[in-house]
Design a protein around this motif. Structure first.
Motif, PDB file in Angstrom:
ATOM      1  N   LEU A   1      13.704   6.186  -0.704  1.00 61.68           N
ATOM      2  CA  LEU A   1      13.717   5.256   0.784  1.00 61.68           C
ATOM      3  C   LEU A   1      14.317   6.097   1.641  1.00 61.68           C
ATOM      4  CD1 LEU A   1      15.047   1.564  -0.463  1.00 61.68           C
ATOM      5  CD2 LEU A   1      12.461   2.375   0.139  1.00 61.68           C
ATOM      6  N   LYS A   2      15.439   6.814   1.544  1.00 59.59           N
ATOM      7  CA  LYS A   2      16.104   7.682   2.397  1.00 59.59           C
ATOM      8  C   LYS A   2      14.871   8.824   3.004  1.00 59.59           C
ATOM      9  CE  LYS A   2      20.755   7.092   0.961  1.00 59.59           C
ATOM     10  NZ  LYS A   2      21.646   7.710   0.059  1.00 59.59           N
ATOM     11  N   GLU A   3      13.987   9.384   1.800  1.00 59.01           N
ATOM     12  CA  GLU A   3      13.265  10.256   2.170  1.00 59.01           C
ATOM     13  C   GLU A   3      11.908   9.752   3.291  1.00 59.01           C
ATOM     14  OE1 GLU A   3      10.525  12.273  -1.023  1.00 59.01           O
ATOM     15  OE2 GLU A   3      12.597  12.259  -2.056  1.00 59.01           O
ATOM     16  N   ALA A   4      11.735   8.476   2.944  1.00 59.48           N
ATOM     17  CA  ALA A   4      10.530   7.878   3.607  1.00 59.48           C
ATOM     18  C   ALA A   4      10.901   7.331   4.979  1.00 59.48           C
ATOM     19  CB  ALA A   4      10.137   6.462   2.848  1.00 59.48           C
ATOM     20  N   GLY A   5      12.212   7.017   5.370  1.00 57.31           N
ATOM     21  CA  GLY A   5      12.550   6.255   6.721  1.00 57.31           C
ATOM     22  C   GLY A   5      11.987   5.169   6.711  1.00 57.31           C
ATOM     23  N   ASP A   6      11.793   4.788   8.213  1.00 58.58           N
ATOM     24  CA  ASP A   6      11.042   3.476   8.335  1.00 58.58           C
ATOM     25  C   ASP A   6       9.617   3.478   8.291  1.00 58.58           C
ATOM     26  OD1 ASP A   6      13.582   2.372   9.189  1.00 58.58           O
ATOM     27  OD2 ASP A   6      13.455   3.078  11.338  1.00 58.58           O
ATOM     28  N   VAL A   7       9.188   2.608   7.867  1.00 60.26           N
ATOM     29  CA  VAL A   7       7.740   2.469   7.547  1.00 60.26           C
ATOM     30  C   VAL A   7       7.099   1.302   8.249  1.00 60.26           C
ATOM     31  CG1 VAL A   7       5.849   2.206   5.648  1.00 60.26           C
ATOM     32  CG2 VAL A   7       7.896   3.773   5.379  1.00 60.26           C
TER      33      VAL A   7
ATOM     34  N   GLN B   1       4.186   6.678   2.842  1.00 58.13           N
ATOM     35  CA  GLN B   1       3.602   7.625   2.834  1.00 58.13           C
ATOM     36  C   GLN B   1       4.093   8.536   1.638  1.00 58.13           C
ATOM     37  OE1 GLN B   1       1.190   8.708   5.440  1.00 58.13           O
ATOM     38  NE2 GLN B   1       1.235   6.314   5.178  1.00 58.13           N
ATOM     39  N   ILE B   2       5.008   7.856   0.640  1.00 61.09           N
ATOM     40  CA  ILE B   2       5.635   8.451  -0.470  1.00 61.09           C
ATOM     41  C   ILE B   2       4.922   7.431  -1.893  1.00 61.09           C
ATOM     42  CG2 ILE B   2       7.616   9.405   0.411  1.00 61.09           C
ATOM     43  CD1 ILE B   2       9.084   7.160  -0.729  1.00 61.09           C
ATOM     44  N   PRO B   3       5.114   8.336  -2.979  1.00 58.23           N
ATOM     45  CA  PRO B   3       4.782   7.522  -4.030  1.00 58.23           C
ATOM     46  C   PRO B   3       5.987   6.589  -4.488  1.00 58.23           C
ATOM     47  CG  PRO B   3       4.896   9.656  -4.671  1.00 58.23           C
ATOM     48  CD  PRO B   3       4.931   9.718  -3.152  1.00 58.23           C
ATOM     49  N   PRO B   4       5.723   5.454  -5.038  1.00 53.84           N
ATOM     50  CA  PRO B   4       6.731   4.724  -5.725  1.00 53.84           C
ATOM     51  C   PRO B   4       7.409   5.487  -6.912  1.00 53.84           C
ATOM     52  CG  PRO B   4       5.005   3.727  -6.293  1.00 53.84           C
ATOM     53  CD  PRO B   4       4.412   4.797  -5.549  1.00 53.84           C
ATOM     54  N   ASP B   5       8.591   5.329  -7.475  1.00 53.55           N
ATOM     55  CA  ASP B   5       9.149   5.526  -8.499  1.00 53.55           C
ATOM     56  C   ASP B   5       8.560   4.836  -9.751  1.00 53.55           C
ATOM     57  OD1 ASP B   5      11.848   7.238  -7.883  1.00 53.55           O
ATOM     58  OD2 ASP B   5      11.574   5.772  -6.728  1.00 53.55           O
ATOM     59  N   LEU B   6       7.822   3.504  -9.507  1.00 58.04           N
ATOM     60  CA  LEU B   6       7.682   2.913 -10.605  1.00 58.04           C
ATOM     61  C   LEU B   6       6.358   2.131 -10.167  1.00 58.04           C
ATOM     62  CD1 LEU B   6       7.145   1.477 -13.535  1.00 58.04           C
ATOM     63  CD2 LEU B   6       8.815  -0.485 -12.237  1.00 58.04           C
ATOM     64  N   ALA B   7       5.230   2.191 -10.536  1.00 52.54           N
ATOM     65  CA  ALA B   7       3.921   1.520 -10.208  1.00 52.54           C
ATOM     66  C   ALA B   7       3.484   0.724 -11.579  1.00 52.54           C
ATOM     67  CB  ALA B   7       2.737   2.259  -9.774  1.00 52.54           C
ATOM     68  N   VAL B   8       3.485  -0.495 -11.366  1.00 56.25           N
ATOM     69  CA  VAL B   8       3.201  -1.353 -12.350  1.00 56.25           C
ATOM     70  C   VAL B   8       1.818  -1.844 -12.247  1.00 56.25           C
ATOM     71  CG1 VAL B   8       3.692  -3.619 -13.585  1.00 56.25           C
ATOM     72  CG2 VAL B   8       5.672  -2.185 -12.911  1.00 56.25           C
ATOM     73  N   GLU B   9       0.677  -1.688 -13.228  1.00 51.28           N
ATOM     74  CA  GLU B   9      -0.609  -2.345 -13.026  1.00 51.28           C
ATOM     75  C   GLU B   9      -0.793  -3.043 -14.226  1.00 51.28           C
ATOM     76  OE1 GLU B   9      -2.605  -1.518 -10.734  1.00 51.28           O
ATOM     77  OE2 GLU B   9      -1.939   0.168  -9.860  1.00 51.28           O
ATOM     78  N   VAL B  10      -0.963  -4.526 -13.746  1.00 53.78           N
ATOM     79  CA  VAL B  10      -1.327  -5.678 -14.649  1.00 53.78           C
ATOM     80  C   VAL B  10      -2.749  -5.606 -14.929  1.00 53.78           C
ATOM     81  CG1 VAL B  10      -0.994  -7.786 -15.283  1.00 53.78           C
ATOM     82  CG2 VAL B  10       0.839  -6.785 -14.019  1.00 53.78           C
TER      83      VAL B  10
ATOM     84  N   GLY C   1       0.984  -1.108   0.108  1.00 54.27           N
ATOM     85  CA  GLY C   1       0.024   0.153   0.106  1.00 54.27           C
ATOM     86  C   GLY C   1       0.822   1.406   0.055  1.00 54.27           C
ATOM     87  N   PHE C   2       0.375   2.129  -0.765  1.00 49.80           N
ATOM     88  CA  PHE C   2       0.934   3.592  -0.819  1.00 49.80           C
ATOM     89  C   PHE C   2      -0.328   4.646  -0.684  1.00 49.80           C
ATOM     90  CE2 PHE C   2       3.905   1.211  -3.530  1.00 49.80           C
ATOM     91  CZ  PHE C   2       5.132   1.378  -3.208  1.00 49.80           C
ATOM     92  N   GLN C   3      -0.082   5.426   0.478  1.00 51.11           N
ATOM     93  CA  GLN C   3      -0.913   6.429   0.711  1.00 51.11           C
ATOM     94  C   GLN C   3      -0.739   7.605  -0.195  1.00 51.11           C
ATOM     95  OE1 GLN C   3      -1.869   7.454   4.835  1.00 51.11           O
ATOM     96  NE2 GLN C   3      -3.474   8.653   4.094  1.00 51.11           N
ATOM     97  N   LEU C   4      -1.621   7.859  -1.198  1.00 48.12           N
ATOM     98  CA  LEU C   4      -1.198   8.919  -2.106  1.00 48.12           C
ATOM     99  C   LEU C   4      -1.873  10.128  -1.906  1.00 48.12           C
ATOM    100  CD1 LEU C   4      -1.631   6.965  -5.458  1.00 48.12           C
ATOM    101  CD2 LEU C   4       0.278   7.278  -4.025  1.00 48.12           C
ATOM    102  N   THR C   5      -3.228  10.193  -1.085  1.00 49.32           N
ATOM    103  CA  THR C   5      -3.851  11.305  -0.455  1.00 49.32           C
ATOM    104  C   THR C   5      -4.366  11.232   1.015  1.00 49.32           C
ATOM    105  OG1 THR C   5      -6.042  10.922  -1.099  1.00 49.32           O
ATOM    106  CG2 THR C   5      -4.600  12.080  -2.916  1.00 49.32           C
TER     107      THR C   5
END
Length: 194
Positions: free
Chosen positions: A93-99, A104-113, A70-74
């Motif tokens: 990953l450095k931006e996000a810290g421990d999760v 709480q950040i979007p991924p660089d790549l999202a793949v939707e099949v 899960g990625f929280q986008l809003t």
């Protein structure tokens, strides 16, 4: 005159839902339930995800996820999406810290099949949500048509088909995979081999 109010779900409430045999996403506070993917969906996700994950690991590029994370986008209302495959670079990953919960950040790549029942409008909306949140690329993998389309923006797209090799030098320099490794050989090759 009476009005009905539907309470919107928060990401925290969403994260506390019990596990079941369905897939869920939270879009603007509304719970969206989807059936489990079918075999063509799972096959394409695995055949693309495994080599891409190995490439990311071998080149120490960041984190790659082979299953929906899960990625929280809003926030207010909350949106939490889970792409079929995702990549987060070392820098992000450095931006996000421990999760512990959702990213709480979007991924660089999202793949939707795509699944066979996915409607184009719904897919376009999801592409907009990912790109609008700061995702650098969205890959739409279409097992029915044996194509992969890379979206860098809603107007900057590249579609790979037939005997093409899928590559994205700006995210994964040196990574290439033949589409038939993801989808199986093209129909013409199958007919010739019989």
């Amino acid at each position: 005159m009476s009005t009905t109010s539907t309470a919107l779900m928060t990401a925290e409430e969403f994260g506390n839902l019990p596990d079941d045999d369905l897939r869920h996403e939270l879009i603007n506070g509304e719970l969206i339930t989807m059936p489990l993917p079918k075999v063509p969906h799972g096959r394409a996700a695995t055949r693309l995800g495994r080599p891409l994950s190995n490439f990311v690991l071998d080149h120490d590029l960041g984190e790659f996820f082979l299953s929906e994370v899960g990625f929280q986008l809003t926030w207010n209302p909350d949106t939490v999406l889970g792409p079929d495959l995702a990549f987060i670079s070392k820098e992000r990953l450095k931006e996000a810290g421990d999760v512990e919960g959702f990213w709480q950040i979007p991924p660089d790549l999202a793949v939707e099949v795509l699944s066979f029942g996915d409607r184009r409008g719904k897919v376009n909306k999801k592409i907009s949500q990912w790109l609008g949140s700061g995702t650098k690329q969205v890959w739409i993998v279409d097992p029915k048509h044996s194509t992969v389309t890379i979206y860098r923006s809603e107007t900057d797209t590249t579609t790979f088909s037939g005997s093409d090799y899928l590559e994205s030098q700006d995210l994964f320099p040196g990574f290439r995979i033949a589409l038939d490794r993801i989808f199986g050989p093209p129909e013409e090759q199958l007919k010739k081999s019989k």
